[in-house]
Design a protein around this motif. Structure first.
Motif, PDB file in Angstrom:
ATOM      1  N   VAL A 179      47.505  42.747  41.057  1.00 28.60           N
ATOM      2  CA  VAL A 179      47.900  42.750  42.567  1.00 28.60           C
ATOM      3  C   VAL A 179      48.172  41.165  42.715  1.00 28.60           C
ATOM      4  O   VAL A 179      49.207  40.949  43.226  1.00 28.60           O
ATOM      5  CB  VAL A 179      46.697  43.160  43.522  1.00 28.60           C
ATOM      6  CG1 VAL A 179      47.091  42.571  44.806  1.00 28.60           C
ATOM      7  CG2 VAL A 179      46.517  44.577  43.731  1.00 28.60           C
ATOM      8  N   GLN A 180      47.369  40.436  42.055  1.00 27.01           N
ATOM      9  CA  GLN A 180      47.626  38.947  42.122  1.00 27.01           C
ATOM     10  C   GLN A 180      49.003  38.618  41.558  1.00 27.01           C
ATOM     11  O   GLN A 180      49.695  37.684  42.084  1.00 27.01           O
ATOM     12  CB  GLN A 180      46.447  38.216  41.601  1.00 27.01           C
ATOM     13  CG  GLN A 180      45.207  38.147  42.419  1.00 27.01           C
ATOM     14  CD  GLN A 180      44.020  38.036  41.507  1.00 27.01           C
ATOM     15  OE1 GLN A 180      43.792  37.511  40.458  1.00 27.01           O
ATOM     16  NE2 GLN A 180      42.760  38.113  41.987  1.00 27.01           N
ATOM     17  N   ASP A 207      42.771  44.077  40.325  1.00 20.47           N
ATOM     18  CA  ASP A 207      42.809  42.620  41.093  1.00 20.47           C
ATOM     19  C   ASP A 207      43.867  41.839  40.412  1.00 20.47           C
ATOM     20  O   ASP A 207      44.782  41.143  41.011  1.00 20.47           O
ATOM     21  CB  ASP A 207      41.664  41.867  41.053  1.00 20.47           C
ATOM     22  CG  ASP A 207      40.599  42.537  41.927  1.00 20.47           C
ATOM     23  OD1 ASP A 207      40.981  43.370  42.903  1.00 20.47           O
ATOM     24  OD2 ASP A 207      39.360  42.274  41.991  1.00 20.47           O
ATOM     25  N   ASN A 241      45.328  51.116  35.840  1.00 20.32           N
ATOM     26  CA  ASN A 241      45.071  50.034  37.118  1.00 20.32           C
ATOM     27  C   ASN A 241      46.509  49.919  37.920  1.00 20.32           C
ATOM     28  O   ASN A 241      46.400  49.419  38.904  1.00 20.32           O
ATOM     29  CB  ASN A 241      44.540  48.833  36.196  1.00 20.32           C
ATOM     30  CG  ASN A 241      43.229  49.107  35.936  1.00 20.32           C
ATOM     31  OD1 ASN A 241      42.689  50.050  36.207  1.00 20.32           O
ATOM     32  ND2 ASN A 241      42.460  48.045  34.989  1.00 20.32           N
ATOM     33  N   THR A 296      50.380  43.257  49.905  1.00 23.02           N
ATOM     34  CA  THR A 296      50.516  41.951  49.572  1.00 23.02           C
ATOM     35  C   THR A 296      51.806  41.438  49.970  1.00 23.02           C
ATOM     36  O   THR A 296      52.132  40.313  50.418  1.00 23.02           O
ATOM     37  CB  THR A 296      50.110  41.748  48.112  1.00 23.02           C
ATOM     38  OG1 THR A 296      48.684  42.097  47.861  1.00 23.02           O
ATOM     39  CG2 THR A 296      50.458  40.299  47.798  1.00 23.02           C
ATOM     40  N   ALA A 301      46.732  49.964  41.879  1.00 22.83           N
ATOM     41  CA  ALA A 301      47.059  48.763  42.503  1.00 22.83           C
ATOM     42  C   ALA A 301      48.392  48.895  43.640  1.00 22.83           C
ATOM     43  O   ALA A 301      48.478  48.054  44.369  1.00 22.83           O
ATOM     44  CB  ALA A 301      47.312  47.660  41.756  1.00 22.83           C
ATOM     45  N   ARG A 318      47.908  48.172  47.253  1.00 20.85           N
ATOM     46  CA  ARG A 318      47.474  46.667  47.426  1.00 20.85           C
ATOM     47  C   ARG A 318      48.636  45.924  47.378  1.00 20.85           C
ATOM     48  O   ARG A 318      48.975  44.674  47.985  1.00 20.85           O
ATOM     49  CB  ARG A 318      46.243  46.317  46.779  1.00 20.85           C
ATOM     50  CG  ARG A 318      44.926  46.808  47.394  1.00 20.85           C
ATOM     51  CD  ARG A 318      43.630  46.356  46.376  1.00 20.85           C
ATOM     52  NE  ARG A 318      43.712  45.009  46.205  1.00 20.85           N
ATOM     53  CZ  ARG A 318      42.923  44.198  45.334  1.00 20.85           C
ATOM     54  NH1 ARG A 318      42.249  45.146  44.534  1.00 20.85           N
ATOM     55  NH2 ARG A 318      42.913  43.290  45.122  1.00 20.85           N
ATOM     56  N   SER A 358      43.094  43.897  34.962  1.00 16.21           N
ATOM     57  CA  SER A 358      42.505  44.595  36.121  1.00 16.21           C
ATOM     58  C   SER A 358      43.431  44.955  37.256  1.00 16.21           C
ATOM     59  O   SER A 358      44.458  44.524  37.580  1.00 16.21           O
ATOM     60  CB  SER A 358      41.299  43.833  36.486  1.00 16.21           C
ATOM     61  OG  SER A 358      41.883  42.700  37.216  1.00 16.21           O
TER      62      SER A 358
END
Length: 222
Positions: free
Chosen positions: A169-170, A166, A189, A200, A193, A196, A164
């Motif tokens: 990004v993580q 998220d 995706n 980050t 991303a 972000r 995903s």
């Protein structure tokens, strides 16, 4: 209105305007470290332009590990990568499992990609990423013969596996100074991303750097 009153009014308005405008913006925070953003499997007319646009808009530079077959098919996109400030690496010609091939076949995969990228205007690559991260002594020896530094990765974004936005990004958020992350240019995706990812990294004082052909680690761009 008397001259003194008019002067007082002008000064008062100037002070008020200065207070509204506020102080001059602070300079961008210095980089406390550098990370290597990498995108495999390009270039293409379908995905490369949007990815480059997103990277530029967010102040990011990256290493694009191109397949030779696509560099030959889409030379304009190779030139667009370099024009956008990206670095271009070798990702083999047809993306095979190189460890299952003989030396001459490995040589063909690597040498043809060097030629395709150079002919397309991407310069002569100094970095090589074996497909699937699979390597052995033969692959490393052939890469070295062409002056290539083999680059794997420290963090896998799993974007190729349906991660995903998220999660992508993580994954970037786990990078530390000098480390490299694996991403690809085709997942929607990954494109989504990018803003972000930039936020980050900036929040952690990290900047997108180049991958050193000497050390294989991310460093400050030249």
């Amino acid at each position: 209105m008397r001259t003194s009153s008019r002067l007082s009014l002008v000064i008062g308005l100037a002070v008020a305007a200065a207070s509204v405008a506020g102080p001059a913006p602070a300079q961008a925070a210095p980089c406390n470290g550098y990370v290597g953003l990498t995108f495999d499997d390009g270039p293409s007319n379908a995905h490369t332009p949007a990815l480059l646009n997103a990277l530029r808009q967010n102040g990011l530079r990256a290493t694009m590990f191109n397949e030779g077959q696509y560099a030959a098919a889409y030379p304009a996109q190779v030139r667009a990568q370099t024009a956008a400030g990206m670095w271009v690496g070798n990702h083999s010609y047809t993306h095979p499992h190189l460890t299952q091939l003989g030396q001459s076949q490995v040589d063909s995969e690597i040498s043809r990609t060097q030629q395709a990228i150079a002919s397309a205007g991407g310069g002569t690559p100094r970095l090589f990423r074996p497909p699937y991260g699979e390597t052995n002594q033969t692959v490393q020896a052939v890469a070295s013969r062409y002056g290539l530094r083999q680059i794997i990765w420290d963090v896998d974004s799993q974007d190729w596996n349906g991660a995903s936005v998220d999660a992508i990004v993580q994954a970037n958020g786990r990078l530390t100074n000098g480390q490299i992350i694996l991403m690809h240019e085709w997942p929607a995706n990954t494109l989504a991303a990018i803003p972000r990812i930039a936020q980050t990294l900036a929040g952690r004082g990290l900047c997108a750097g180049m991958i050193s052909p000497q050390t294989g680690r991310a460093v400050a761009p030249n």
